[in-house]
Write an enzyme that holds these catalytic residues in place. Structure first.
Site, PDB file in Angstrom:
ATOM      1  N   ARG A  93       0.840  -1.209   0.000  1.00 34.00           N
ATOM      2  CA  ARG A  93       0.000   0.000   0.000  1.00 34.00           C
ATOM      3  C   ARG A  93       0.869   1.250   0.000  1.00 34.00           C
ATOM      4  O   ARG A  93       0.539   2.243  -0.660  1.00 34.00           O
ATOM      5  CB  ARG A  93      -0.953  -0.031   1.202  1.00 34.00           C
ATOM      6  N   LEU A 134      10.807  14.454   1.533  1.00 41.12           N
ATOM      7  CA  LEU A 134      10.540  15.555   2.469  1.00 41.12           C
ATOM      8  C   LEU A 134      11.427  15.413   3.715  1.00 41.12           C
ATOM      9  O   LEU A 134      12.154  16.327   4.087  1.00 41.12           O
ATOM     10  CB  LEU A 134       9.050  15.563   2.860  1.00 41.12           C
ATOM     11  N   GLU A 366       4.151   9.682   7.958  1.00 38.05           N
ATOM     12  CA  GLU A 366       3.019  10.558   7.584  1.00 38.05           C
ATOM     13  C   GLU A 366       2.459  11.269   8.818  1.00 38.05           C
ATOM     14  O   GLU A 366       1.245  11.450   8.942  1.00 38.05           O
ATOM     15  CB  GLU A 366       1.914   9.742   6.911  1.00 38.05           C
TER      16      GLU A 366
HETATM   17  C1  LIG Z   1       9.435   2.948   6.553  1.00 40.51           C
HETATM   18  C2  LIG Z   1       9.345   4.444   6.472  1.00 40.51           C
HETATM   19  C3  LIG Z   1       9.049   5.053   5.255  1.00 40.51           C
HETATM   20  C4  LIG Z   1       9.011   6.453   5.155  1.00 40.51           C
HETATM   21  N1  LIG Z   1       8.764   7.042   3.935  1.00 40.51           N
HETATM   22  C5  LIG Z   1       8.907   8.397   3.794  1.00 40.51           C
HETATM   23  C6  LIG Z   1       8.820   9.007   2.508  1.00 40.51           C
HETATM   24  O1  LIG Z   1       8.536   8.354   1.496  1.00 40.51           O
HETATM   25  N2  LIG Z   1       9.081  10.336   2.398  1.00 40.51           N
HETATM   26  C7  LIG Z   1       9.393  11.101   3.489  1.00 40.51           C
HETATM   27  O2  LIG Z   1       9.613  12.303   3.304  1.00 40.51           O
HETATM   28  N3  LIG Z   1       9.460  10.548   4.736  1.00 40.51           N
HETATM   29  C8  LIG Z   1       9.236   9.216   4.908  1.00 40.51           C
HETATM   30  N4  LIG Z   1       9.333   8.634   6.168  1.00 40.51           N
HETATM   31  C9  LIG Z   1       9.719   9.464   7.312  1.00 40.51           C
HETATM   32  C10 LIG Z   1       8.602   9.718   8.296  1.00 40.51           C
HETATM   33  O3  LIG Z   1       7.633  10.568   7.771  1.00 40.51           O
HETATM   34  C11 LIG Z   1       9.238  10.242   9.595  1.00 40.51           C
HETATM   35  O4  LIG Z   1       9.910   9.151  10.181  1.00 40.51           O
HETATM   36  C12 LIG Z   1       8.213  10.834  10.556  1.00 40.51           C
HETATM   37  O5  LIG Z   1       7.749  12.071  10.089  1.00 40.51           O
HETATM   38  C13 LIG Z   1       8.793  11.038  11.979  1.00 40.51           C
HETATM   39  O6  LIG Z   1      10.012  11.683  11.929  1.00 40.51           O
HETATM   40  P1  LIG Z   1      11.274  11.077  12.735  1.00 40.51           P
HETATM   41  O7  LIG Z   1      11.405   9.635  12.390  1.00 40.51           O
HETATM   42  O8  LIG Z   1      12.429  11.969  12.461  1.00 40.51           O
HETATM   43  O9  LIG Z   1      10.869  11.150  14.254  1.00 40.51           O
HETATM   44  P2  LIG Z   1      10.981  12.421  15.225  1.00 40.51           P
HETATM   45  O10 LIG Z   1      10.345  13.605  14.581  1.00 40.51           O
HETATM   46  O11 LIG Z   1      12.383  12.549  15.698  1.00 40.51           O
HETATM   47  O12 LIG Z   1      10.048  11.944  16.435  1.00 40.51           O
HETATM   48  C14 LIG Z   1      10.501  11.015  17.424  1.00 40.51           C
HETATM   49  C15 LIG Z   1       9.460  10.983  18.551  1.00 40.51           C
HETATM   50  O13 LIG Z   1       9.314  12.296  19.104  1.00 40.51           O
HETATM   51  C16 LIG Z   1       7.959  12.695  19.090  1.00 40.51           C
HETATM   52  N5  LIG Z   1       7.861  14.146  18.894  1.00 40.51           N
HETATM   53  C17 LIG Z   1       8.471  14.921  17.961  1.00 40.51           C
HETATM   54  N6  LIG Z   1       8.115  16.206  18.107  1.00 40.51           N
HETATM   55  C18 LIG Z   1       7.263  16.258  19.154  1.00 40.51           C
HETATM   56  C19 LIG Z   1       6.529  17.303  19.803  1.00 40.51           C
HETATM   57  N7  LIG Z   1       6.589  18.574  19.393  1.00 40.51           N
HETATM   58  N8  LIG Z   1       5.746  16.985  20.856  1.00 40.51           N
HETATM   59  C20 LIG Z   1       5.630  15.697  21.279  1.00 40.51           C
HETATM   60  N9  LIG Z   1       6.286  14.674  20.719  1.00 40.51           N
HETATM   61  C21 LIG Z   1       7.092  14.944  19.649  1.00 40.51           C
HETATM   62  C22 LIG Z   1       7.333  11.918  17.927  1.00 40.51           C
HETATM   63  O14 LIG Z   1       5.924  11.793  18.084  1.00 40.51           O
HETATM   64  C23 LIG Z   1       8.059  10.577  18.053  1.00 40.51           C
HETATM   65  O15 LIG Z   1       7.437   9.782  19.028  1.00 40.51           O
HETATM   66  C24 LIG Z   1       9.278   7.231   6.302  1.00 40.51           C
HETATM   67  C25 LIG Z   1       9.535   6.612   7.539  1.00 40.51           C
HETATM   68  C26 LIG Z   1       9.553   5.234   7.624  1.00 40.51           C
HETATM   69  C27 LIG Z   1       9.839   4.573   8.958  1.00 40.51           C
END
Ligand SMILES: Cc1cc2nc3c(=O)[nH]c(=O)nc-3n(C[C@H](O)[C@H](O)[C@H](O)COP(=O)(O)OP(=O)(O)OC[C@H]3O[C@@H](n4cnc5c(N)ncnc54)[C@H](O)[C@@H]3O)c2cc1C
Length: 388
Positions: A93, A134, A366
């Protein structure tokens, strides 16, 4: 065992004949072409790329877009396709969501006529694959802080930066890269053959293993003027794409939950302990009933979401609420299904463990579960709990 899709409240009747027909076609495809091999792909960490042409032939790519070789079905019809695909695997998906909602949609909504003509028919047929860049290593939940830049050069732009966790990254022909041009976020359609562009896969995932996830490096990649998406600037661009994709995820998560429930019910009816099928014990029935209750609520949520979208009344907070609810619900159901299967549930002879691990990514990407909590929190209180 043949799949039996839960529909406790005959929600089926609410969908149109066309929506149900499309859903049934994909349901059959998942049973015949995806289920027999998805476990092996997941274990090997490979994406079943032979499916791409099939998706193209069936009109599943960019299916809710009108014109340019796209099927032009209703948003609800698109949601049901996502539901069925994720019944097979969240990674499958994800491939379709990225292609349809995160790359084709922005070209369709914000692209020039030339960009639409060039990319959309080829992408609808599955001959051109897209990815959406992104997230960066240091900017996930806060993508507005991105460091990737575009600078003007003679005849176009030069891009520099790193994108991480990019679905379809190394199999894409075109990367939609979000970068800051003079401090403002813009989308650029970057051919992945451009000099200075490289994509390296991220290995060692225990989630979405049947999906390609990559890091994109852009080292002074030069693109023409025609690479810029002219119709949008600022974070509105990527956020509007994400709303489209999250809509599909709301339905997709229900599909994963339905698969786990179906497996748990079948197993519980067959598995005999203390001389009776475990499905006959009250504690197991409670778990199964909780699953039916949560799936039914999520199905109704999706139905309403789809009809609001069709009436152009859907707002991002409503999508956040459903993404948050449905993915969390599916994650809980996958874990309970695993429990009902006992030791067998930890093997790859059964699918609930694969769904359970896949849903960890869906819970995070997302917009994480908690970020969607804050989005809805802001919507209902008018107070923002995080800076952007
Ligand atoms: C398999 C996979 C595929 C993906 N595919 C894409 C893609 O195609 N394109 C793309 O652009 N991205 C993609 N992503 C990235 C994804 O969108 C990000 O991982 C997601 O937005 C979270 O960012 P991060 O992993 O840096 O976590 P972080 O932002 O570092 O967050 C870590 C933790 O901190 C918490 N947190 C962060 N800020 C706050 C706040 N202000 N208050 C409270 N809690 C907070 C979060 O909820 C989370 O629990 C993918 C990720 C995965 C795992």
């Amino acid at each position: 065992m043949a799949y039996s899709a839960l529909d406790y409240y005959t929600i089926d009747e609410l969908y149109t004949h066309e929506e149900r027909m499309g859903r049934d076609t994909v349901r059959e495809l998942v049973s015949t072409k995806i289920m027999p091999s998805i476990g092996k792909h997941w274990a090997a960490g490979t994406f079943p790329s032979e499916l791409i042409a099939v998706f193209g032939e069936l009109g599943l790519l960019g299916s809710s877009l009108a014109g340019y070789g796209c099927a032009g079905i209703s948003p609800s019809g698109y949601g049901l396709i996502c539901q069925e695909l994720e019944r097979g695997d969240s990674g499958i998906r994800s491939f379709c969501s990225v292609q349809s909602s995160l790359v084709m949609y922005p070209i369709w909504a914000f692209g020039s006529e030339d960009q639409k003509q060039k990319y959309l028919p080829e992408m609808a047929a599955g001959r051109v694959i897209g990815c959406f860049g992104l997230t960066e290593p240091d900017f996930g939940s806060n993508p507005a802080g991105m460091l990737t830049t575009a600078t003007r050069v003679t005849g176009g732009y030069k891009l520099r930066g790193t994108k991480r966790w990019i679905t379809n990254g190394s199999i894409a022909n075109v990367a939609l890269v979000w970068a800051k041009l003079e401090g403002v976020v813009h989308g650029f359609l970057v051919p992945t053959t451009a000099a200075g562009f490289s994509a390296k896969d991220i290995h060692g995932k225990w989630s979405l293993r049947a999906s390609v996830t990559s890091e994109l490096v852009l080292e002074d990649v030069e693109v023409g003027e025609d690479a810029l998406l002219p119709g949008v600037s600022g974070m509105r661009g990527p956020l509007q794409c994400l709303s489209q994709a999250r809509f599909g995820i709301c339905y997709g998560a229900v599909g994963a939950a339905m698969a786990c429930y179906d497996e748990a019910l079948g197993y519980a009816k067959d598995r005999v302990q203390f001389s009776r099928p475990i499905a006959g014990y009250q504690l197991v029935q409670r778990k199964l009933v909780d699953m039916v209750s949560e799936i039914t609520k999520a199905q109704l949520l999706c139905y309403r979401l789809g009809r609001l979208k069709e009436a152009n009344k859907l707002h991002p907070g409503q999508i956040s609420l459903a993404k948050r609810n449905n993915v969390s619900m599916a994650r809980d159901i996958a874990r309970d299904a695993r429990d009902i299967l006992g030791a067998n549930g930890v093997t790859d002879d059964y699918q609930c463990g694969r769904h359970m691990l896949n849903l960890e990514s869906v819970y995070t990407y997302e917009g994480t579960h908690d970020i969607h909590t804050l989005v809805v929190g802001q919507d209902i209180t008018g107070l923002q709990a995080f800076d952007s």
